[in-house]
Design an enzyme around this catalytic site. Sequence first.
Site, PDB file in Angstrom:
ATOM      1  CB  SER A 159      34.191  44.098  35.638  1.00 43.78           C
ATOM      2  OG  SER A 159      33.744  43.692  36.907  1.00 43.78           O
TER       3      SER A 159
ATOM      4  CB  CYS B 205      34.517  37.852  35.065  1.00 42.48           C
ATOM      5  SG  CYS B 205      32.976  38.654  34.756  1.00 42.48           S
TER       6      CYS B 205
ATOM      7  CB  CYS C 287      29.114  38.315  41.550  1.00 44.27           C
ATOM      8  SG  CYS C 287      29.965  39.860  41.144  1.00 44.27           S
TER       9      CYS C 287
ATOM     10  CG  HIS D 299      32.887  42.790  42.506  1.00 48.43           C
ATOM     11  ND1 HIS D 299      33.018  42.306  41.231  1.00 48.43           N
ATOM     12  CD2 HIS D 299      33.551  43.981  42.528  1.00 48.43           C
ATOM     13  CE1 HIS D 299      33.716  43.168  40.508  1.00 48.43           C
ATOM     14  NE2 HIS D 299      34.055  44.181  41.268  1.00 48.43           N
TER      15      HIS D 299
ATOM     16  CB  THR E  21      29.281  38.676  34.294  1.00 47.94           C
ATOM     17  OG1 THR E  21      28.860  39.001  35.615  1.00 47.94           O
ATOM     18  CG2 THR E  21      28.329  39.276  33.287  1.00 47.94           C
TER      19      THR E  21
ATOM     20  CE1 TYR F 172      33.826  44.060  31.713  1.00 48.69           C
ATOM     21  CE2 TYR F 172      34.277  41.823  32.427  1.00 48.69           C
ATOM     22  CZ  TYR F 172      34.709  42.997  31.848  1.00 48.69           C
ATOM     23  OH  TYR F 172      35.993  43.094  31.385  1.00 48.69           O
TER      24      TYR F 172
HETATM   25  N1  DGL Z   1      32.720  40.308  39.252  1.00 45.29           N
HETATM   26  C1  DGL Z   1      32.132  39.925  38.027  1.00 45.29           C
HETATM   27  C2  DGL Z   1      31.396  38.623  38.152  1.00 45.29           C
HETATM   28  O1  DGL Z   1      31.907  37.730  38.789  1.00 45.29           O
HETATM   29  C3  DGL Z   1      31.416  41.017  37.252  1.00 45.29           C
HETATM   30  C4  DGL Z   1      30.737  42.055  38.027  1.00 45.29           C
HETATM   31  C5  DGL Z   1      30.270  43.226  37.180  1.00 45.29           C
HETATM   32  O2  DGL Z   1      31.133  43.932  36.642  1.00 45.29           O
HETATM   33  O3  DGL Z   1      29.057  43.423  37.045  1.00 45.29           O
HETATM   34  O4  DGL Z   1      30.335  38.431  37.606  1.00 45.29           O
END
Ligand code: DGL
Length: 265
Positions: free
Chosen positions: A11, A73, A183, A185, A75, A42
Site C-alpha cells: 500500500s 503486503c 505488516c 510497515h 493484508t 489497506y
Molecule cells: N503494509 C501492509 C501489510 O503488510 C498494509 C498496510 C495497510 O495499508 O494497512 O499488511
Amino acid sequence: MYNNPIGIFDSGVGGLSVFAELIKLLPNENYLYFGDTKNLPYGDKSKEELIKICSEIFNFFEENNVKAVVMACNTTSATVYNELKDKYSFKIYPVVQSVSKQIALKNYSSVGVFATQATINTHAYKNEIQKYNPHCRVYETACPKWVNIVENSLQNDKENIENIKFYVESMLLNKVEKIILGCTHYPYLLKTLSKFAPSNMFINPAKYFSEFIYNDLKNCNLINYKMDFEPKFYVSHDHEHFKKASELFYNVKDIQEINVSKIML
Ligand code: DGL
C-alpha cells in the site's frame, strides 16, 4: 523468461522492508515496485475492495510481462490471495503463506502477531502456523495506528510511543516467545518496539520471505544471474511523499537515488 521483471507491491513504503531483503539474495532482477499510496491504508478495507485493487495491480504487472509478483503486503496475502492465485500465468508469492511454515518449524510454544485489522480478522497467521505446529499458541493483535505512524514518520511522538508501549506490554502478558511483525510497515518501528521488549523477540518475516522466493525461483530456473537493472518505483498518488518516506527507510546502499513515477491504474 528468467529475464522478465519481478513485480512487488504494497500500500505504500512498507513493502520496501521486503524489497531490501529480496535484493540481497536476488540482486540481478529487474524489479517493478508499486506503492499504492492512493488506496492506503489497506488494513481497514473490505475483501471486495481489496480484490478490486489487487486485480488492477496484477493487470498492470501482467502488461509488464512479469515472471512473478511478490505480494509483500500481509493484508492482501491474508484476504485475497486465494481469490486471485489461479487467475494469472505468473507466479504469485504471498508473504503470510510463504513464511508461516518456516516460523512454525522453529517449534515456538507461543508467538504473538501484530498486524492490520484486516489481516487479524482472517486469522491467517494463526491458521498457517498451526497447520505445521498445532501446539503453538498464537496471540493476534491489530495495531490500527501503526501504518499511519510509519508513513508519516510519527514514531517519535509521545502519544505514539505510548501507543506502541501499550501493545507490546499487553502482548507480553501472554508470555510469548516471539512477536511476528505481520505488516510490512512495522519493522520500521523496531527501534521504538525494542524499548519495551528485547529486539530479538521481534520477527521481521521479510528475511524468511526472501529466502522462500529465492529457493522457489531457483528450483524453477527463473533466477536472473547476469543482468544489472535499476529498480523502477511507481505510486498511485503523491510520489514526492513516497520518495521522502522511502529515502528515510530505504537503506539499500547500492541505490543512491529513487526515481518514482506516478501512474493511474
Ligand atoms: N503494509 C501492509 C501489510 O503488510 C498494509 C498496510 C495497510 O495499508 O494497512 O499488511
